[in-house]
Design a protein around this motif. Structure first.
Motif, PDB file in Angstrom:
ATOM      1  N   ILE A   1      -7.209  -0.295  -1.465  1.00  0.00           N
ATOM      2  CA  ILE A   1      -6.596   0.345  -1.212  1.00  0.00           C
ATOM      3  C   ILE A   1      -7.223   1.528  -1.316  1.00  0.00           C
ATOM      4  O   ILE A   1      -6.609   2.784  -0.833  1.00  0.00           O
ATOM      5  N   GLN A   2      -7.788   2.255  -1.985  1.00  0.00           N
ATOM      6  CA  GLN A   2      -8.922   3.337  -2.363  1.00  0.00           C
ATOM      7  C   GLN A   2      -9.615   3.733  -1.146  1.00  0.00           C
ATOM      8  O   GLN A   2      -9.941   4.526  -0.708  1.00  0.00           O
TER       9      GLN A   2
ATOM     10  N   THR B   1       1.915   5.218   0.799  1.00  0.00           N
ATOM     11  CA  THR B   1       1.650   5.806   2.092  1.00  0.00           C
ATOM     12  C   THR B   1       1.692   7.348   1.575  1.00  0.00           C
ATOM     13  O   THR B   1       3.275   7.205   0.938  1.00  0.00           O
ATOM     14  N   GLU B   2       1.307   8.284   1.541  1.00  0.00           N
ATOM     15  CA  GLU B   2       1.697   9.617   1.440  1.00  0.00           C
ATOM     16  C   GLU B   2       2.004  10.608   2.802  1.00  0.00           C
ATOM     17  O   GLU B   2       2.748  11.143   2.925  1.00  0.00           O
TER      18      GLU B   2
ATOM     19  N   GLU C   1      -6.367   7.595   5.493  1.00  0.00           N
ATOM     20  CA  GLU C   1      -5.283   8.522   5.175  1.00  0.00           C
ATOM     21  C   GLU C   1      -5.718  10.744   5.375  1.00  0.00           C
ATOM     22  O   GLU C   1      -5.268  10.871   5.401  1.00  0.00           O
ATOM     23  N   LYS C   2      -7.372  10.783   4.619  1.00  0.00           N
ATOM     24  CA  LYS C   2      -7.134  12.023   4.963  1.00  0.00           C
ATOM     25  C   LYS C   2      -7.748  12.546   6.143  1.00  0.00           C
ATOM     26  O   LYS C   2      -7.482  13.021   6.147  1.00  0.00           O
TER      27      LYS C   2
ATOM     28  N   PHE D   1       1.121  -1.669   0.179  1.00  0.00           N
ATOM     29  CA  PHE D   1      -0.420  -0.032  -0.307  1.00  0.00           C
ATOM     30  C   PHE D   1       0.896   1.658  -0.297  1.00  0.00           C
ATOM     31  O   PHE D   1       1.745   1.613   0.909  1.00  0.00           O
TER      32      PHE D   1
ATOM     33  N   LYS E   1      -6.977   4.792   1.420  1.00  0.00           N
ATOM     34  CA  LYS E   1      -6.623   6.154   0.747  1.00  0.00           C
ATOM     35  C   LYS E   1      -7.992   7.436   1.769  1.00  0.00           C
ATOM     36  O   LYS E   1      -7.305   8.338   1.834  1.00  0.00           O
ATOM     37  N   ASP E   2      -8.816   6.977   0.404  1.00  0.00           N
ATOM     38  CA  ASP E   2     -10.319   8.165   1.084  1.00  0.00           C
ATOM     39  C   ASP E   2     -10.546   8.049   1.999  1.00  0.00           C
ATOM     40  O   ASP E   2     -10.966   8.667   3.493  1.00  0.00           O
TER      41      ASP E   2
END
Lengths: 127, 158
Positions: free
Chosen positions: B142-143, B95-96, B150-151, B93, B146-147
């Motif tokens: 993953i999406q 990651t940012e 992570e947000k 995955f 992320k949504d």
């Protein structure tokens, strides 16, 4: 205690909390026995047990408060620390398992981690 | 932000002295009054009002609780299914998130959400390796991570 409706309601609530908690812990142990390899077992151990412990802790907390007028902060703290530490231990155990070469269950499994390690180690062998 | 919290505590202590009762409940009342004062005076105080961030933290915690309950139900469903209906696998995955504790938080959250378990973090902190119960819908999960997570973490930390 006289059985006013509030008392009965609290009793039912406490029982439901305890029963739900026990059910989830029971499911965890069945999952531990049924799943095929370390990783899937860690799934069962880290997930179902948290809600099980939460149910039992909240049930005990409510019981102490209703029956003995004790606001037990220790139970809430215990719940908090279980929530914090369970995923860490799951992470460490499965990482250690992977490091010592446990192959994930299933045929033709996708395993990006092994590939990444191999890709990193190969240049080292070239030296 | 530290300045605002200090100010808030100072207001609460002052409230305690003014009402001359040194108990926790008075302190708490004073703290609430401090929040109210900071809310009214936020234009004159440096940085954004810190309760906004507290609200985001609470939202993250609620999201976490929701996911925790969902994942518990899902794993129980898998446990009691007569036929073992899983196709496990490990995916990476990207990651940012940058700092260590952000990644720790994300890995912990991933471990407690439906069907995923974080196994390792790559050396440069850019990839988290996740063991999934159903490897087929990797792109979807993953999406989803992320949504949602992570947000939410980014909103709290930045």
């Amino acid at each position: 205690m006289t059985g006013t409706s509030v008392d009965i309601f609290m009793d039912i609530l406490i029982s439901v909390c305890l029963l739900v908690g026990t059910f989830f812990i029971f499911s965890t142990s069945i999952g531990l026995l049924r799943f095929p390899d370390v990783y899937t077992r860690m799934h069962a151990a880290t997930k179902a047990s948290t809600l099980g412990i939460a149910g039992i802790m909240i049930g005990a907390f409510l019981f102490l408060y209703v029956e003995h007028d004790i606001l037990s902060g220790k139970l809430i703290l215990g719940l908090l620390f279980v929530l914090l530490t369970v995923p860490v231990s799951g992470h460490m155990i499965s990482r250690a398992a992977h490091r010592s070469g446990v192959i994930p269950w299933g045929d033709k499994v996708r395993d990006d981690y092994t590939e990444a390690i191999r890709a990193k180690e190969n240049p080292d062998h070239m030296k | 932000m530290p300045f605002q919290i200090l100010l808030n505590i100072l207001i609460a202590v002052m409230w305690m002295f003014m009402s001359e009762s040194y108990t926790f409940s008075t302190f708490f009342g004073g703290y609430l009054i401090g929040i109210l004062l900071l809310l009214v005076l936020q234009r004159f105080i440096p940085d954004a009002f810190y309760m906004k961030r507290v609200v985001k933290v609470i939202r993250l915690m609620l999201l976490f609780t929701k996911e925790l309950i969902l994942s518990n139900l899902q794993i129980v469903k898998l446990v009691y299914k007569p036929k073992l209906d899983i196709t496990p696998g490990i995916f990476a995955f990207p990651t940012e998130l940058k700092s260590d504790w952000e990644i720790t938080l994300l890995a912990n959250l991933i471990s407690l959400t439906p069907g995923t378990l974080s196994i390792a973090v790559s050396d440069d902190n850019s990839l988290i390796y996740i063991h999934a119960m159903h490897i087929d819908d990797t792109q979807e999960s993953i999406q989803e991570i992320k949504d949602s997570f992570e947000k939410a973490i980014m909103e709290v930390t930045r």
